[in-house]
Design a protein around this motif. Structure first.
Motif, short mmCIF file in Angstrom:
data_model
loop_
_atom_site.label_atom_id
_atom_site.label_comp_id
_atom_site.label_asym_id
_atom_site.label_seq_id
_atom_site.Cartn_x
_atom_site.Cartn_y
_atom_site.Cartn_z
N GLU A 3 0.84 -1.19 0.00
CA GLU A 3 0.00 0.00 0.00
C GLU A 3 0.88 1.24 0.00
O GLU A 3 1.97 1.25 0.56
CB GLU A 3 -0.89 0.00 1.23
CG GLU A 3 -1.91 -1.12 1.23
CD GLU A 3 -2.87 -1.02 2.39
OE1 GLU A 3 -3.14 0.10 2.85
OE2 GLU A 3 -3.35 -2.07 2.82
N LYS A 4 0.38 2.29 -0.63
CA LYS A 4 1.10 3.55 -0.67
C LYS A 4 1.23 4.13 0.73
O LYS A 4 0.28 4.13 1.50
CB LYS A 4 0.36 4.55 -1.57
CG LYS A 4 1.08 5.87 -1.69
CD LYS A 4 0.37 6.79 -2.65
CE LYS A 4 1.09 8.11 -2.77
NZ LYS A 4 0.47 8.97 -3.77
N THR A 5 2.44 4.59 1.05
CA THR A 5 2.71 5.21 2.34
C THR A 5 3.46 6.50 2.10
O THR A 5 4.39 6.54 1.29
CB THR A 5 3.59 4.28 3.21
OG1 THR A 5 2.92 3.04 3.37
CG2 THR A 5 3.88 4.89 4.56
N MET A 6 3.09 7.54 2.81
CA MET A 6 3.81 8.81 2.74
C MET A 6 3.98 9.34 4.16
O MET A 6 3.03 9.31 4.95
CB MET A 6 3.05 9.82 1.88
CG MET A 6 3.00 9.42 0.42
SD MET A 6 2.22 10.65 -0.64
CE MET A 6 3.47 11.91 -0.66
N THR A 7 5.18 9.79 4.47
CA THR A 7 5.49 10.34 5.79
C THR A 7 6.40 11.54 5.59
O THR A 7 7.35 11.47 4.82
CB THR A 7 6.22 9.28 6.66
OG1 THR A 7 5.41 8.11 6.73
CG2 THR A 7 6.48 9.81 8.06
N THR A 8 6.13 12.62 6.30
CA THR A 8 7.01 13.78 6.22
C THR A 8 8.29 13.49 7.00
O THR A 8 8.31 12.65 7.91
CB THR A 8 6.35 15.04 6.82
OG1 THR A 8 6.15 14.83 8.22
CG2 THR A 8 5.04 15.36 6.13
N TYR A 9 9.35 14.18 6.65
CA TYR A 9 10.62 14.01 7.36
C TYR A 9 10.42 14.28 8.86
O TYR A 9 10.94 13.56 9.70
CB TYR A 9 11.68 14.96 6.78
CG TYR A 9 12.98 14.91 7.53
CD1 TYR A 9 13.88 13.88 7.33
CD2 TYR A 9 13.30 15.90 8.46
CE1 TYR A 9 15.08 13.82 8.03
CE2 TYR A 9 14.49 15.85 9.17
CZ TYR A 9 15.37 14.81 8.95
OH TYR A 9 16.55 14.76 9.66
N GLU A 10 9.65 15.31 9.18
CA GLU A 10 9.43 15.68 10.58
C GLU A 10 8.71 14.58 11.37
O GLU A 10 8.83 14.51 12.59
CB GLU A 10 8.61 16.98 10.66
CG GLU A 10 9.34 18.21 10.17
CD GLU A 10 9.43 18.30 8.64
OE1 GLU A 10 10.35 18.99 8.17
OE2 GLU A 10 8.63 17.67 7.93
N ASP A 11 7.97 13.72 10.69
CA ASP A 11 7.23 12.65 11.36
C ASP A 11 7.97 11.31 11.37
O ASP A 11 7.43 10.32 11.89
CB ASP A 11 5.86 12.46 10.71
CG ASP A 11 4.93 13.63 10.99
OD1 ASP A 11 5.11 14.30 12.03
OD2 ASP A 11 4.02 13.87 10.17
N LEU A 12 9.19 11.24 10.83
CA LEU A 12 9.93 9.98 10.87
C LEU A 12 10.28 9.65 12.32
O LEU A 12 10.65 10.53 13.10
CB LEU A 12 11.21 10.08 10.03
CG LEU A 12 11.02 10.16 8.53
CD1 LEU A 12 12.36 10.36 7.83
CD2 LEU A 12 10.33 8.92 8.00
N PRO A 13 10.18 8.37 12.70
CA PRO A 13 10.42 7.97 14.09
C PRO A 13 11.91 7.77 14.41
O PRO A 13 12.38 6.66 14.62
CB PRO A 13 9.65 6.65 14.19
CG PRO A 13 9.74 6.08 12.81
CD PRO A 13 9.68 7.26 11.87
#
Length: 122
Positions: A3-13
């Motif tokens: 499935e497509k996933t998108m995460t902003t750099y600021e939200d990376l864990p």
């Protein structure tokens, strides 16, 4: 099915690479314990890694900052400074050290063929 996933750099864990480490990683995909896996890595300003190796080959692209590289096995220009977009292939077992040569944080995308490990060269 993926499935497509998108995460902003600021939200990376991001979390410390190991207990007490100043280096942080965020797992993007894969299993770091078994590999393959892709991670984002952050080095603080002025950080120099101790001599170390990894079990498997990694492929890295510098996203932000500048770095210098040192190697105990490869004939490289250790005074060269590399900027964003620079690409590194580090063979498994090769003893090396990367240095944040910029004035701020260094950020790199790193893909490991196998486990994400860090073996100190003592």
């Amino acid at each position: 099915m993926i499935e497509k996933t998108m995460t902003t750099y600021e939200d990376l864990p991001f979390a410390p690479l190991a207990e007490g480490s100043r280096v942080e990683i965020a797992v993007l995909w894969g299993n770091p314990e078994t590999g393959p896996a892709a991670v984002m890595v952050r080095f603080p300003q002025g950080y120099q890694e101790p001599w170390h190796s990894h079990t498997t080959t990694y492929y890295s692209v510098l996203v932000k900052g500048k770095f210098r590289s040192k190697s105990k096995v490869a004939d490289i220009n250790e005074s060269a400074i590399y900027g964003p977009g620079s690409f590194v292939v580090q063979p498994g077992g090769a003893v090396h050290s990367e240095i944040n040569a910029g004035s701020g944080q260094l950020v790199a995308f790193v893909y490991f063929d196998g486990p994400v490990d860090f073996n100190l060269d003592e």
